[in-house]
Design a protein around this motif. Structure first.
Motif, PDB file in Angstrom:
ATOM      1  N   LEU A  88      -2.699  -3.912  -4.387  1.00 23.78           N
ATOM      2  CA  LEU A  88      -1.620  -3.758  -2.728  1.00 23.78           C
ATOM      3  C   LEU A  88      -0.529  -3.821  -2.974  1.00 23.78           C
ATOM      4  O   LEU A  88       0.154  -2.978  -1.894  1.00 23.78           O
ATOM      5  CB  LEU A  88      -1.948  -5.181  -2.415  1.00 23.78           C
TER       6      LEU A  88
ATOM      7  N   ASP B 126     -11.645  -0.734  12.957  1.00 22.28           N
ATOM      8  CA  ASP B 126     -11.533  -0.068  12.151  1.00 22.28           C
ATOM      9  C   ASP B 126     -12.062   1.251  11.730  1.00 22.28           C
ATOM     10  O   ASP B 126     -13.216   1.048  11.640  1.00 22.28           O
ATOM     11  CB  ASP B 126     -11.536  -0.725  10.585  1.00 22.28           C
TER      12      ASP B 126
ATOM     13  N   GLU C  26      -5.569  -4.278   7.039  1.00 20.33           N
ATOM     14  CA  GLU C  26      -5.442  -4.997   5.939  1.00 20.33           C
ATOM     15  C   GLU C  26      -4.613  -5.819   6.062  1.00 20.33           C
ATOM     16  O   GLU C  26      -5.124  -7.221   5.162  1.00 20.33           O
ATOM     17  CB  GLU C  26      -5.244  -3.711   4.987  1.00 20.33           C
TER      18      GLU C  26
ATOM     19  N   SER D   2      -7.627  -9.994   1.056  1.00 28.09           N
ATOM     20  CA  SER D   2      -7.780  -8.490   1.466  1.00 28.09           C
ATOM     21  C   SER D   2      -9.242  -8.501   2.143  1.00 28.09           C
ATOM     22  O   SER D   2     -10.353  -9.347   1.258  1.00 28.09           O
ATOM     23  CB  SER D   2      -7.254  -7.386   0.595  1.00 28.09           C
ATOM     24  N   HIS D   3      -9.622  -7.848   3.235  1.00 29.15           N
ATOM     25  CA  HIS D   3     -11.321  -8.067   2.950  1.00 29.15           C
ATOM     26  C   HIS D   3     -12.201  -6.925   2.366  1.00 29.15           C
ATOM     27  O   HIS D   3     -13.442  -6.968   2.183  1.00 29.15           O
ATOM     28  CB  HIS D   3     -11.541  -7.190   4.348  1.00 29.15           C
ATOM     29  N   LYS D   4     -10.807  -6.544   1.505  1.00 28.38           N
ATOM     30  CA  LYS D   4     -11.717  -4.933   0.355  1.00 28.38           C
ATOM     31  C   LYS D   4     -11.830  -6.935  -1.034  1.00 28.38           C
ATOM     32  O   LYS D   4     -10.885  -7.043  -1.369  1.00 28.38           O
ATOM     33  CB  LYS D   4     -11.143  -3.809   0.270  1.00 28.38           C
TER      34      LYS D   4
ATOM     35  N   THR E 259      -5.841   1.945   8.330  1.00 30.74           N
ATOM     36  CA  THR E 259      -6.790   0.883   7.410  1.00 30.74           C
ATOM     37  C   THR E 259      -6.107   0.171   6.917  1.00 30.74           C
ATOM     38  O   THR E 259      -5.501  -1.199   7.129  1.00 30.74           O
ATOM     39  CB  THR E 259      -8.054   1.222   6.068  1.00 30.74           C
ATOM     40  N   ASN E 260      -4.667   0.381   6.750  1.00 31.48           N
ATOM     41  CA  ASN E 260      -3.333  -0.493   5.573  1.00 31.48           C
ATOM     42  C   ASN E 260      -2.709  -1.873   6.649  1.00 31.48           C
ATOM     43  O   ASN E 260      -2.602  -2.831   6.311  1.00 31.48           O
ATOM     44  CB  ASN E 260      -2.305   0.364   4.883  1.00 31.48           C
TER      45      ASN E 260
ATOM     46  N   TYR F  25      -4.909  -9.106   7.891  1.00 31.88           N
ATOM     47  CA  TYR F  25      -5.923  -9.734   7.804  1.00 31.88           C
ATOM     48  C   TYR F  25      -5.648 -10.382   6.577  1.00 31.88           C
ATOM     49  O   TYR F  25      -6.132 -11.536   6.516  1.00 31.88           O
ATOM     50  CB  TYR F  25      -7.661  -8.967   7.116  1.00 31.88           C
ATOM     51  N   ILE F  26      -4.534 -10.452   5.859  1.00 29.23           N
ATOM     52  CA  ILE F  26      -4.720 -10.839   4.909  1.00 29.23           C
ATOM     53  C   ILE F  26      -2.851 -11.761   5.436  1.00 29.23           C
ATOM     54  O   ILE F  26      -3.446 -13.006   4.066  1.00 29.23           O
ATOM     55  CB  ILE F  26      -3.529  -9.673   3.681  1.00 29.23           C
TER      56      ILE F  26
ATOM     57  N   ARG G 271       0.650  -1.265  -0.259  1.00 31.11           N
ATOM     58  CA  ARG G 271      -0.005  -0.036  -0.384  1.00 31.11           C
ATOM     59  C   ARG G 271       0.603   1.422  -0.398  1.00 31.11           C
ATOM     60  O   ARG G 271       1.566   1.193  -0.386  1.00 31.11           O
ATOM     61  CB  ARG G 271      -0.969   0.079   0.829  1.00 31.11           C
TER      62      ARG G 271
ATOM     63  N   SER H  64     -15.611  -3.122  10.966  1.00 26.38           N
ATOM     64  CA  SER H  64     -15.242  -1.871  10.044  1.00 26.38           C
ATOM     65  C   SER H  64     -16.983  -1.162  10.028  1.00 26.38           C
ATOM     66  O   SER H  64     -17.744  -2.287   9.793  1.00 26.38           O
ATOM     67  CB  SER H  64     -14.456  -1.945   9.039  1.00 26.38           C
TER      68      SER H  64
END
Length: 362
Positions: A60, A306, A41, A51-53, A37-38, A44-45, A12, A118
């Motif tokens: 990324l 988040d 993320e 990613s949650h997105k 947030t990164n 989470y990864i 990121r 989030s």
């Protein structure tokens, strides 16, 4: 279970990042678009391989670079472990646990359990079925590796069956091979339906208690499973939908079309609930995730929050804070407001500014 440190390279907006966390509450604060947030993320990864997105892996990677690297050091039962995650622009991702490469990124599930909350989690309540299916699958895959395999196999068979349905339009002789794929689809699909049924039943029992406390016992909450076809009816539904599937070129019945409703006092709150009810339900859902993972794994997951305080009123904020005392929490916010300072003990404080993270002595 807790995360000792996170390192990122070319991820990121971070060229090089190294953060050491406390086992308690870690607060990352700063203005918007600075990189808070990164950090969540990246964690989470390292836990889920995704990613949650809904984005592509290459997004990324820091602009101008060809690959990025995430390293998480975590402690489980007083033993340190290391997860290395490589994301490459023009190649498959690479993952290693304690220095040993794993064949499939999905094997990460369950090694580091996290619960991410989030503002977007309101979508689970408010949006369409795909968000709720994603929620079920994400949680079940963390606690049930058999479910993870069955889901992977089901999706593989589903893709093959859909391809065959399209091919049959050009070659009718292929129609006789549908039975082979239907048999496999039924095999994996029935197992998925059974696991989802039990999961939602167990989660409802946990949610009833949490939601009752949150609402002063004014609301009764139930998760109502709405499968595309029940386990006992799946075979018949597949047969009945075959001609329609052939016309459309896709499989119209199965777990890939499941949904569930969140019912409060008998009312579907996605359709008829207030915004306050929807936010309470989303909060109850996330806190119930923590309890369920703890019950299934005999260990506490890491909680990632988040910027959720901006979406919750003071009552819901206080309830959330009271529930995270014994769980490692990494949370983000735009400032050190009075609510956080008065209601939560911050064990480690960081300022995030322009892609730089600074540890601050309290």
């Amino acid at each position: 279970m807790w995360i000792e440190s996170l390192e990122c390279k070319n991820f990121r907006n971070y060229k090089n990042l190294s953060v050491h966390f406390d086992s308690g509450v870690n607060f990352l604060y700063g203005d918007n678009a600075q990189g808070k947030t990164n950090i969540l993320e990246a964690v989470y990864i390292a836990s889920t391989s995704k990613s949650h997105k809904s984005i592509k892996d290459r997004e990324l990677i820091l602009f101008g670079e060809n690959e990025s690297h995430i390293r998480v050091v975590l402690k489980k039962k007083d033993v340190s472990h290391k997860i290395d995650f490589h994301i490459r622009k023009n190649n498959t991702k690479g993952v290693a646990i304690n220095g040993f490469p794993i064949k499939k990124a999905s094997e990460l599930y369950g090694f580091l359990n996290v619960v991410l909350f989030s503002p977007e989690d309101l979508f689970i309540v408010k949006n369409g079925p795909s968000d709720r299916r994603r929620f079920i699958d994400r949680e079940l895959c963390q606690i049930n590796h058999i479910y993870l395999k069955n889901l992977s196999d089901y999706n593989r068979v589903l893709n093959q069956r859909n391809k065959l349905l399209k091919d049959i339009s050009a070659n009718e002789l292929l129609k006789s091979t549908l039975d082979v794929w239907d048999e496999q689809l039924l095999n994996y699909g029935k197992k998925i339906i059974a696991d989802r049924t039990q999961f939602l039943k167990n989660l409802t029992e946990i949610m009833k208690v949490i939601h009752g406390r949150l609402t002063g016992d004014a609301e009764d909450i139930v998760l109502k499973y709405e499968p595309s076809a029940y386990e006992s009816e799946f075979e018949n539904q597949i047969l009945m939908s075959r001609e329609r599937d052939l016309v459309l070129g896709q499989t119209t019945v199965g777990p890939h079309r499941d949904d569930f409703s969140i019912m409060v006092n008998g009312i579907n709150i996605r359709k008829f609930g207030s915004q306050g009810q929807q936010r309470s339900a989303a909060l109850s859902l996330k806190l119930s995730e923590i309890k369920m993972i703890e019950q299934e794994t005999n260990d506490k997951p890491v909680l990632l929050l988040d910027d959720v305080f901006s979406e919750l009123d003071s009552h819901r904020q206080e309830y959330l804070l009271s529930e995270i005392n014994s769980t490692q929490t990494i949370l983000t916010g735009t400032g050190l407001d009075d609510l956080v300072k008065e209601n939560i003990k911050i064990d480690r404080l960081f300022e995030v500014k322009n892609g730089n993270v600074t540890y601050l002595e309290k």
